[in-house]
Motif scaffolding. Structure first.
Motif, PDB file in Angstrom:
ATOM      1  N   GLU A 180      16.759   2.162  -9.036  1.00 17.37           N
ATOM      2  CA  GLU A 180      17.667   1.658  -8.000  1.00 17.37           C
ATOM      3  C   GLU A 180      17.320   0.254  -7.526  1.00 17.37           C
ATOM      4  N   VAL A 181      16.207  -0.276  -7.993  1.00 17.85           N
ATOM      5  CA  VAL A 181      15.806  -1.611  -7.539  1.00 17.85           C
ATOM      6  C   VAL A 181      16.649  -2.670  -8.244  1.00 17.85           C
ATOM      7  N   LYS A 232       9.263 -12.096  -2.132  1.00 19.31           N
ATOM      8  CA  LYS A 232       9.016 -11.166  -1.040  1.00 19.31           C
ATOM      9  C   LYS A 232      10.084 -10.074  -1.005  1.00 19.31           C
ATOM     10  N   GLU A 233      11.317 -10.480  -1.215  1.00 22.74           N
ATOM     11  CA  GLU A 233      12.410  -9.510  -1.170  1.00 22.74           C
ATOM     12  C   GLU A 233      12.274  -8.475  -2.286  1.00 22.74           C
ATOM     13  N   GLN A 234      11.824  -8.929  -3.436  1.00 18.99           N
ATOM     14  CA  GLN A 234      11.666  -7.991  -4.553  1.00 18.99           C
ATOM     15  C   GLN A 234      10.599  -6.933  -4.240  1.00 18.99           C
ATOM     16  N   VAL A 235       9.507  -7.380  -3.650  1.00 16.07           N
ATOM     17  CA  VAL A 235       8.460  -6.421  -3.272  1.00 16.07           C
ATOM     18  C   VAL A 235       9.004  -5.441  -2.235  1.00 16.07           C
ATOM     19  N   ARG A 236       9.741  -5.963  -1.267  1.00 13.16           N
ATOM     20  CA  ARG A 236      10.332  -5.070  -0.257  1.00 13.16           C
ATOM     21  C   ARG A 236      11.221  -4.021  -0.922  1.00 13.16           C
ATOM     22  N   HIS A 237      12.027  -4.470  -1.887  1.00 12.71           N
ATOM     23  CA  HIS A 237      12.909  -3.530  -2.581  1.00 12.71           C
ATOM     24  C   HIS A 237      12.120  -2.463  -3.323  1.00 12.71           C
ATOM     25  N   GLN A 238      11.064  -2.892  -3.997  1.00 14.23           N
ATOM     26  CA  GLN A 238      10.255  -1.922  -4.752  1.00 14.23           C
ATOM     27  C   GLN A 238       9.674  -0.885  -3.805  1.00 14.23           C
ATOM     28  N   SER A 259       2.292  -6.137  -7.389  1.00 14.66           N
ATOM     29  CA  SER A 259       2.715  -4.764  -7.681  1.00 14.66           C
ATOM     30  C   SER A 259       1.627  -3.782  -7.281  1.00 14.66           C
ATOM     31  N   THR A 260       0.384  -4.195  -7.425  1.00 18.50           N
ATOM     32  CA  THR A 260      -0.713  -3.342  -6.947  1.00 18.50           C
ATOM     33  C   THR A 260      -0.582  -3.110  -5.453  1.00 18.50           C
ATOM     34  N   TYR A 261      -0.336  -4.191  -4.725  1.00 15.07           N
ATOM     35  CA  TYR A 261      -0.223  -4.040  -3.276  1.00 15.07           C
ATOM     36  C   TYR A 261       1.009  -3.220  -2.895  1.00 15.07           C
ATOM     37  N   ALA A 262       2.088  -3.428  -3.630  1.00 16.24           N
ATOM     38  CA  ALA A 262       3.306  -2.662  -3.329  1.00 16.24           C
ATOM     39  C   ALA A 262       3.050  -1.167  -3.482  1.00 16.24           C
ATOM     40  N   LYS A 263       2.409  -0.797  -4.570  1.00 15.00           N
ATOM     41  CA  LYS A 263       2.077   0.612  -4.773  1.00 15.00           C
ATOM     42  C   LYS A 263       1.189   1.121  -3.648  1.00 15.00           C
ATOM     43  N   ALA A 264       0.162   0.334  -3.322  1.00 14.00           N
ATOM     44  CA  ALA A 264      -0.798   0.759  -2.305  1.00 14.00           C
ATOM     45  C   ALA A 264      -0.112   0.929  -0.957  1.00 14.00           C
ATOM     46  N   PHE A 265       0.715  -0.053  -0.611  1.00  9.65           N
ATOM     47  CA  PHE A 265       1.396   0.026   0.684  1.00  9.65           C
ATOM     48  C   PHE A 265       2.329   1.229   0.740  1.00  9.65           C
ATOM     49  N   ALA A 266       3.115   1.396  -0.315  1.00  9.28           N
ATOM     50  CA  ALA A 266       4.053   2.521  -0.334  1.00  9.28           C
ATOM     51  C   ALA A 266       3.303   3.843  -0.254  1.00  9.28           C
ATOM     52  N   TYR A 267       2.163   3.913  -0.897  1.00 13.51           N
ATOM     53  CA  TYR A 267       1.385   5.152  -0.861  1.00 13.51           C
ATOM     54  C   TYR A 267       0.918   5.461   0.552  1.00 13.51           C
ATOM     55  N   LEU A 308       2.585 -10.101   2.870  1.00 10.42           N
ATOM     56  CA  LEU A 308       3.439 -10.832   1.937  1.00 10.42           C
ATOM     57  C   LEU A 308       3.428 -12.319   2.261  1.00 10.42           C
ATOM     58  N   GLU A 309       3.594 -12.606   3.536  1.00 13.27           N
ATOM     59  CA  GLU A 309       3.674 -13.994   3.967  1.00 13.27           C
ATOM     60  C   GLU A 309       2.403 -14.760   3.587  1.00 13.27           C
ATOM     61  N   ALA A 310       1.244 -14.143   3.897  1.00 12.53           N
ATOM     62  CA  ALA A 310      -0.023 -14.815   3.608  1.00 12.53           C
ATOM     63  C   ALA A 310      -0.187 -15.043   2.111  1.00 12.53           C
TER      64      ALA A 310
END
Lengths: 235, 235
Positions: B81-82, B97-103, B157-165, B222-224
């Motif tokens: 769905e992304v 940043k938007e792509q990470v948010r979507h993921q 992508s590592t951070y995205a996974k970690a955050f979502a988890y 994300l910003e940093a």
DNA sequence: TGTACTCACGAACACCGTTCGCGTCAAGCG
DNA sequence: CGCTTGACGCGAACGGTGTTCGTGAGTACA
């Protein structure tokens, strides 16, 4: 190999409590760490630890509430080796990066302990708290306000756990090499099976993604993030 | 409730294959996703899925190699769905940043799918690869060379996974509230039991660490990081 | 109608974390 | 010294997991 004693004869002196070492939480953790080092994290089960101590799994529950608590104790033991530097405002960016490197190194010293770190939400063990506080001190020495420091510390420790977890899986036998190379082949085949230009970048990314680029990848991520923090402070 | 047929009488027409829907990989994945949505990721076991399909666990292995492959298929379904934006060099930082948010949003739409993402080393499913390529394109549009883009994409992508988890665990019932507040109390007690000034920052950090700061924490990280990337490009 | 082949899937295996209650031991008391 | 009683170590069992293998039923074909 000796035959069991006849059932009608009561066993003469079965309990020589003093002979085999008394159980204790400390001994259980020590034993678990030995198994962890020798056979990997997945071998550390209540049953396996009990077996090593020549007893049944139920006995452990007198000294450890459950598996989760044992995991937490293992993680704490791993973190006990991380040093605690004195904050120096002049060198804060380097100190922050170095602290993360130390944390990762400590976790990778016990193969698989990073997995445990993920299963333990917000660890409250002494050494975990100590690491949290140190990180906040280093960041605040760099000029971040409390809120910024908390957010940055969270992101850094999250990334440290994530990196250590992935690197552990890579360097220790968690996923076997045969399976992995098969994966690589599948991936290449799939990407080339699509319109030639569908994956122009990803097709060439493989060479930057070997085990020996692990360290540079970490340095890159740290450098970018900390540079971003420094920019916030200067502004 | 009906008595079983006498054993000497061969059951008349037990197989009405057409009556119950034929199995297929697609149907298995669909069923697993339903269970995931209704009961959480831990309820998704081979047995539970088979039960829902009114068959035994062995039947699933005809369409799915093992649990790991099923997990991978679930993850791929979530990532489908992304969206995939067209890279615009003028807005690359915002696009990244938007792509990470979507993921992250996609993973959090299926409670617990982030856990699966961690158990799946280097997913090679179509949608995972697609996301990888997109990320690389956005980063390269920003001026990063291939190596930089690969490293940055990995970190993101590592951070995205970690955050979502972590966020999944927080917002869905994985750890129950009672246990968590007990934790908080333990933590506060322990910290105050030590020399008063041992945890000056950590003691005040709790207020920045609630569920509603989840979003700002992500934005900060994300910003940093992206700011750090932008600085590298400019230099 | 008889036979041969395919394949769905029940049952079993080897694990896991956790709990309950039995049986033994040691301490306390008469 | 001997008996009673309380504590507690831990064997066995429960309900769960992923995976495998053999069987027997169903289908297709001769």
């Amino acid at each position: 190999m000796t035959a069991p004693p006849p059932p009608w004869r009561r066993t003469p002196s079965p309990r020589r409590r003093a002979a085999k070492q008394m159980l204790s939480q400390e001994l259980i953790v020590k034993t678990a760490l030995e198994i962890l080092a020798a056979e990997g994290i997945d071998a550390v089960s209540m049953r396996r630890v009990a077996q090593q101590l020549e007893t049944g799994p139920a006995s452990l529950y007198a000294y450890v509430a459950n598996k989760e608590e044992l995991d937490e104790l293992l993680l704490d033991a791993a973190l006990s080796e991380v040093p605690c530097p004195e904050p120096d405002p002049q060198r804060w960016t380097e100190q922050v990066k170095e602290q993360v490197r130390h944390q990762i190194r400590a976790m990778m010293a016990y193969p698989g302990i990073a997995k445990v770190a993920w299963q333990t939400p917000i660890p409250v063990t002494p050494n975990s708290l100590r690491q949290g506080e140190i990180m906040l001190q280093l960041l605040r020495a760099g000029g971040l306000d409390l809120k910024q420091a908390v957010f940055a510390g969270d992101a850094l420790s999250t990334y440290a756990k994530a990196f250590a977890y992935e690197a552990s899986g890579w360097t220790f036998g968690d996923y076997d090499p045969e399976k992995m190379s098969e994966r690589g082949q599948q991936m290449a085949e799939y990407m080339q099976s699509l319109p030639a230009s569908a994956f122009p970048n990803l097709l060439r990314a493989g060479e930057f993604f070997t085990e020996e680029t692990s360290q540079p990848r970490l340095e890159f991520a740290l450098e970018a993030f900390v540079a971003g923090l420094a920019a916030m402070v200067r502004k």
